[in-house]
Design a protein around this motif. Sequence first.
Motif, PDB file in Angstrom:
ATOM      1  N   UNK A 140       3.606   6.679  30.585  1.00 51.94           N
ATOM      2  CA  UNK A 140       4.218   5.507  30.518  1.00 51.94           C
ATOM      3  C   UNK A 140       5.578   5.440  29.806  1.00 51.94           C
ATOM      4  N   UNK A 141       6.324   4.375  30.107  1.00 53.65           N
ATOM      5  CA  UNK A 141       7.674   4.353  29.347  1.00 53.65           C
ATOM      6  C   UNK A 141       7.809   3.133  28.679  1.00 53.65           C
ATOM      7  N   UNK A 142       8.231   3.103  27.404  1.00 50.01           N
ATOM      8  CA  UNK A 142       9.038   2.135  26.715  1.00 50.01           C
ATOM      9  C   UNK A 142      10.210   2.117  26.834  1.00 50.01           C
ATOM     10  N   UNK A 143      11.016   1.046  27.319  1.00 45.73           N
ATOM     11  CA  UNK A 143      12.444   1.098  27.322  1.00 45.73           C
ATOM     12  C   UNK A 143      13.093   0.600  26.115  1.00 45.73           C
ATOM     13  N   UNK A 144      13.978   1.298  25.511  1.00 42.27           N
ATOM     14  CA  UNK A 144      14.668   0.782  24.266  1.00 42.27           C
ATOM     15  C   UNK A 144      15.985   0.620  24.614  1.00 42.27           C
ATOM     16  N   UNK A 145      16.644  -0.766  24.581  1.00 45.57           N
ATOM     17  CA  UNK A 145      17.893  -1.095  24.511  1.00 45.57           C
ATOM     18  C   UNK A 145      18.667  -1.415  23.322  1.00 45.57           C
ATOM     19  N   UNK A 146      19.019  -0.187  22.688  1.00 50.42           N
ATOM     20  CA  UNK A 146      19.622  -0.295  21.240  1.00 50.42           C
ATOM     21  C   UNK A 146      21.031   0.535  21.492  1.00 50.42           C
ATOM     22  N   UNK A 147      22.001  -0.388  21.525  1.00 51.71           N
ATOM     23  CA  UNK A 147      23.398  -0.018  21.913  1.00 51.71           C
ATOM     24  C   UNK A 147      24.169   0.545  20.430  1.00 51.71           C
ATOM     25  N   UNK A 148      23.517   0.282  19.486  1.00 48.57           N
ATOM     26  CA  UNK A 148      24.022   0.962  18.359  1.00 48.57           C
ATOM     27  C   UNK A 148      23.932   2.170  18.182  1.00 48.57           C
ATOM     28  N   UNK A 149      22.635   2.920  18.781  1.00 48.91           N
ATOM     29  CA  UNK A 149      22.456   4.151  18.761  1.00 48.91           C
ATOM     30  C   UNK A 149      22.743   4.911  20.167  1.00 48.91           C
ATOM     31  N   UNK A 150      22.615   4.333  21.385  1.00 49.70           N
ATOM     32  CA  UNK A 150      22.934   4.891  22.491  1.00 49.70           C
ATOM     33  C   UNK A 150      24.295   4.619  22.924  1.00 49.70           C
ATOM     34  N   UNK A 151      25.230   3.527  22.296  1.00 52.16           N
ATOM     35  CA  UNK A 151      26.731   3.403  22.906  1.00 52.16           C
ATOM     36  C   UNK A 151      26.593   2.539  24.122  1.00 52.16           C
ATOM     37  N   UNK A 152      25.394   2.302  24.896  1.00 48.40           N
ATOM     38  CA  UNK A 152      25.232   1.625  26.008  1.00 48.40           C
ATOM     39  C   UNK A 152      24.997   0.028  25.915  1.00 48.40           C
ATOM     40  N   UNK A 153      25.554  -0.889  26.565  1.00 51.14           N
ATOM     41  CA  UNK A 153      25.144  -2.143  26.435  1.00 51.14           C
ATOM     42  C   UNK A 153      24.532  -2.517  27.734  1.00 51.14           C
ATOM     43  N   UNK A 154      23.355  -3.134  27.646  1.00 52.15           N
ATOM     44  CA  UNK A 154      22.629  -3.320  29.116  1.00 52.15           C
ATOM     45  C   UNK A 154      22.481  -4.886  29.139  1.00 52.15           C
ATOM     46  N   UNK A 155      22.817  -5.617  30.043  1.00 55.49           N
ATOM     47  CA  UNK A 155      22.662  -6.916  30.312  1.00 55.49           C
ATOM     48  C   UNK A 155      20.964  -7.315  30.456  1.00 55.49           C
ATOM     49  N   UNK A 156      20.660  -8.326  29.701  1.00 54.49           N
ATOM     50  CA  UNK A 156      19.374  -8.694  29.654  1.00 54.49           C
ATOM     51  C   UNK A 156      18.767  -8.816  30.973  1.00 54.49           C
ATOM     52  N   UNK A 157      19.365  -9.478  32.163  1.00 53.73           N
ATOM     53  CA  UNK A 157      18.863  -9.639  33.329  1.00 53.73           C
ATOM     54  C   UNK A 157      18.490  -8.318  33.876  1.00 53.73           C
ATOM     55  N   UNK A 158      19.368  -7.187  33.536  1.00 51.99           N
ATOM     56  CA  UNK A 158      18.744  -5.846  34.039  1.00 51.99           C
ATOM     57  C   UNK A 158      17.801  -5.354  33.463  1.00 51.99           C
ATOM     58  N   UNK A 159      17.902  -5.652  32.169  1.00 53.00           N
ATOM     59  CA  UNK A 159      16.676  -5.022  31.439  1.00 53.00           C
ATOM     60  C   UNK A 159      15.258  -5.761  31.759  1.00 53.00           C
ATOM     61  N   UNK A 160      15.593  -7.047  32.034  1.00 52.78           N
ATOM     62  CA  UNK A 160      14.332  -7.741  32.634  1.00 52.78           C
ATOM     63  C   UNK A 160      13.993  -7.391  33.907  1.00 52.78           C
ATOM     64  N   UNK A 161      14.746  -6.854  34.692  1.00 51.31           N
ATOM     65  CA  UNK A 161      14.453  -6.323  36.033  1.00 51.31           C
ATOM     66  C   UNK A 161      13.659  -5.220  36.023  1.00 51.31           C
ATOM     67  N   UNK A 162      14.319  -4.060  35.326  1.00 49.02           N
ATOM     68  CA  UNK A 162      13.453  -2.702  35.402  1.00 49.02           C
ATOM     69  C   UNK A 162      12.270  -2.736  34.666  1.00 49.02           C
ATOM     70  N   UNK A 163      12.047  -3.882  33.696  1.00 52.94           N
ATOM     71  CA  UNK A 163      10.806  -3.920  33.087  1.00 52.94           C
ATOM     72  C   UNK A 163       9.600  -4.328  33.717  1.00 52.94           C
TER      73      UNK A 163
END
Length: 300
Positions: A140-163
């Motif tokens: 199982x996968x826990x998706x972490x959106x943490x741009x401070x660490x990853x350097x990647x900013x993900x739109x919340x709409x995209x995050x909600x869709x992949x979730x």
Amino acid sequence: MTQRRRDRRPCTSNPVSGAYSPPRSQGDALEVDPHGVAALAEHMAGAGARGLTVLGVFGEAARLSWDDRRLVLHTVLDATELPLVVGCTSLGTAPVIDEARMATELAGDRLAGVMVQANSPDRATLQAHLSTVHEATGAPVVVQDYPVASGVSVPTAVLGEVATLPFIAAVKAESPPTPVAVAEVTSRCDAPVFGGLGGLNLLDELACGAAGAMTGFSYPEALVACVEAWSPSDPSKSRAALLDYLPLITFEQQAGIALAIRKECLRRRGLISESAVRPPARTLPESLMPLLARHLDAIK
């Protein structure tokens, strides 16, 4: 943390609290101290955590050797019976698969999920990354959106869709403002959504639909008490449980030195014996030592 939430209530009836367990470092070589790791994991369990996140960002996993990562994970598995979310530090699919395979191999049915950094703002790219990791490992996968660490900013709409993918165990939304992110992602998926950032916005995250706390703080018992007291109809008890700790939470979350502060807090609590951080992390400035002492004294 293995159960996917099927409703969108502001609080689950069985809230989940998690806490990071930073590997304790010892000596000039900053070697992992398994006795310290075990003691810290045991404290988290005794504080009421429902699960542990191991080898996360504040676990300094990115600065550990492969053997050290295995040692930390083995140690935590032996120290508690709690389910574990195991962090993957890479952004590339192939190295994440290697990290996830180690987690599945060692943790077995104790594995609640592997925490994978969101590595692209493009929905198709991110979905392919997460799907490939799951298909290769079965985890199982826990998706972490943490741009401070990853350097990647993900739109919340995209995050909600992949979730909405069936193998997503949870989402950890750590792109400020986190209450907004939690609210928007929970409106798009049924997976439990957690904030982070040391509990800085925990009360507001809960009010916006967070399933609990999946973050670290030197007083994990405060986060547990806050989550367990939460009621959308009467948030006053949850607020009261956290109020005395908020100055320390704010102090601990200072950009660039947060890890050094937290480890020193844990050392002063007697939970670890040394608080050195691994380079290139910044050490705790001597000028802040008196302020740290005041914050800890205020809690006592």
